[in-house]
Enzyme design. Sequence first.
Site, PDB file in Angstrom:
ATOM      1  N   GLY A   1       0.996  -1.161   0.048  1.00 25.64           N
ATOM      2  CA  GLY A   1       0.013  -0.090  -0.102  1.00 25.64           C
ATOM      3  C   GLY A   1       0.966   1.369  -0.086  1.00 25.64           C
TER       4      GLY A   1
ATOM      5  N   ASP B   1       2.456  -3.325   8.323  1.00 25.26           N
ATOM      6  CA  ASP B   1       1.483  -3.234   7.327  1.00 25.26           C
ATOM      7  C   ASP B   1       0.352  -2.058   7.666  1.00 25.26           C
ATOM      8  OD1 ASP B   1       0.173  -5.954   5.418  1.00 25.26           O
ATOM      9  OD2 ASP B   1       0.415  -3.887   4.846  1.00 25.26           O
TER      10      ASP B   1
ATOM     11  N   GLY C   1      -5.283  -3.822  -1.424  1.00 30.94           N
ATOM     12  CA  GLY C   1      -4.143  -3.850  -2.638  1.00 30.94           C
ATOM     13  C   GLY C   1      -4.003  -5.145  -3.140  1.00 30.94           C
TER      14      GLY C   1
ATOM     15  N   GLU D   1       0.158 -11.065   3.025  1.00 35.59           N
ATOM     16  CA  GLU D   1       0.012 -10.332   3.976  1.00 35.59           C
ATOM     17  C   GLU D   1      -0.112 -10.835   5.407  1.00 35.59           C
ATOM     18  OE1 GLU D   1      -2.756  -7.152   2.870  1.00 35.59           O
ATOM     19  OE2 GLU D   1      -0.935  -5.922   2.178  1.00 35.59           O
TER      20      GLU D   1
ATOM     21  N   LYS E   1      -9.135   5.445   8.482  1.00 37.68           N
ATOM     22  CA  LYS E   1      -9.395   4.069   8.579  1.00 37.68           C
ATOM     23  C   LYS E   1      -9.859   3.678   9.859  1.00 37.68           C
ATOM     24  CE  LYS E   1      -6.638   3.926   5.027  1.00 37.68           C
ATOM     25  NZ  LYS E   1      -5.310   3.239   4.815  1.00 37.68           N
TER      26      LYS E   1
HETATM   27  O1  DER Z   1      -4.067  -4.158   0.920  1.00 28.91           O
HETATM   28  C1  DER Z   1      -3.943  -3.718   1.923  1.00 28.91           C
HETATM   29  O2  DER Z   1      -4.216  -4.488   3.164  1.00 28.91           O
HETATM   30  C2  DER Z   1      -2.858  -2.685   2.292  1.00 28.91           C
HETATM   31  O3  DER Z   1      -2.449  -2.642   3.548  1.00 28.91           O
HETATM   32  C3  DER Z   1      -3.631  -1.533   2.058  1.00 28.91           C
HETATM   33  O4  DER Z   1      -5.207  -1.432   1.659  1.00 28.91           O
HETATM   34  C4  DER Z   1      -3.527  -0.310   2.670  1.00 28.91           C
HETATM   35  O5  DER Z   1      -3.132   0.763   2.022  1.00 28.91           O
HETATM   36  P1  DER Z   1      -2.942   2.373   1.988  1.00 28.91           P
HETATM   37  O6  DER Z   1      -1.797   2.427   3.199  1.00 28.91           O
HETATM   38  O7  DER Z   1      -2.609   2.772   0.872  1.00 28.91           O
HETATM   39  O8  DER Z   1      -4.514   2.941   2.614  1.00 28.91           O
END
Ligand code: DER
Length: 253
Positions: A31, A87, A103, A109, A127
């Site tokens: 991401g 992550d 993503g 992940e 988020k």
């Molecule tokens: O795909 C995922 O789970 C990634 O961690 C992602 O969605 C987070 O993306 P961002 O940091 O661009 O919001």
Amino acid sequence: TTVEAAKRAAAQQAVADHFDPSASYVGIGSGTTIVYVVEAIKERSTNPNILFVPTGYQSRQLVINAGLTPISFDSLPNRVMLDVAFDGADEVDTELNCIKGGGACLFQEKLVAERAKKFVCVADYRKRQDRLLTNWPTIPIEVAPLSQNTVTTALRLLGSTNPKLRTTLLEKSGPLKTDQHFFIIDAPFPPLLTSADVAAGKGKGDGSDGTWEVNNISRAIKALTGVLEVGIFSGMDGNHAEALRAKDGARSA
Ligand code: DER
């Protein structure tokens, strides 16, 4: 922009609190927020012996472009645990459950996150919601292409109104393929109850009354034949989801 500043602040905080320059193995997710995590790690450490475990092609390129040393997940020595894995997430609830998979890297992940002594999820204020699927509308699910139709039908029976195959309209005609050459189905559901919601009688959370609790829906989807992985990270299966307070006061799991 404030969003980029918040991402950077959350990343700086996460690395300051949870990155140890004497680490041996560090997981790096996918991401855009994770870019700031790698930046912050570079500021703190020049230790060439740290090996970085990516969560897919984009993550591996990020590690290499930063001049860090990648090691593929399947090259890890047996029983070795990563010191920490960083992550992002698409949404985080009050119990630090996450929706991941925006993503389309959710399988690797989760492999990396579960192999780490500590999973640090870095997310900006957008988020943070009371319940998953409040702002992010769907659960990403990685499925074997052959099973796409049967899984879609089963998801409708679980109460998903309109599960959709993820396509990359602009870049490629036809469905998206993950690094595992699988498909992604994005399944909409009503906001997922937390365990506290169920305890407070806000719903059964087992689908019988139209409400689902985070772990119940995750287990129900995972049980469908053809599903490789579900984009719900909860409790990290025995790992320790650290609650981080980003500078802007938002919490990230
Ligand atoms: O795909 C995922 O789970 C990634 O961690 C992602 O969605 C987070 O993306 P961002 O940091 O661009 O919001």
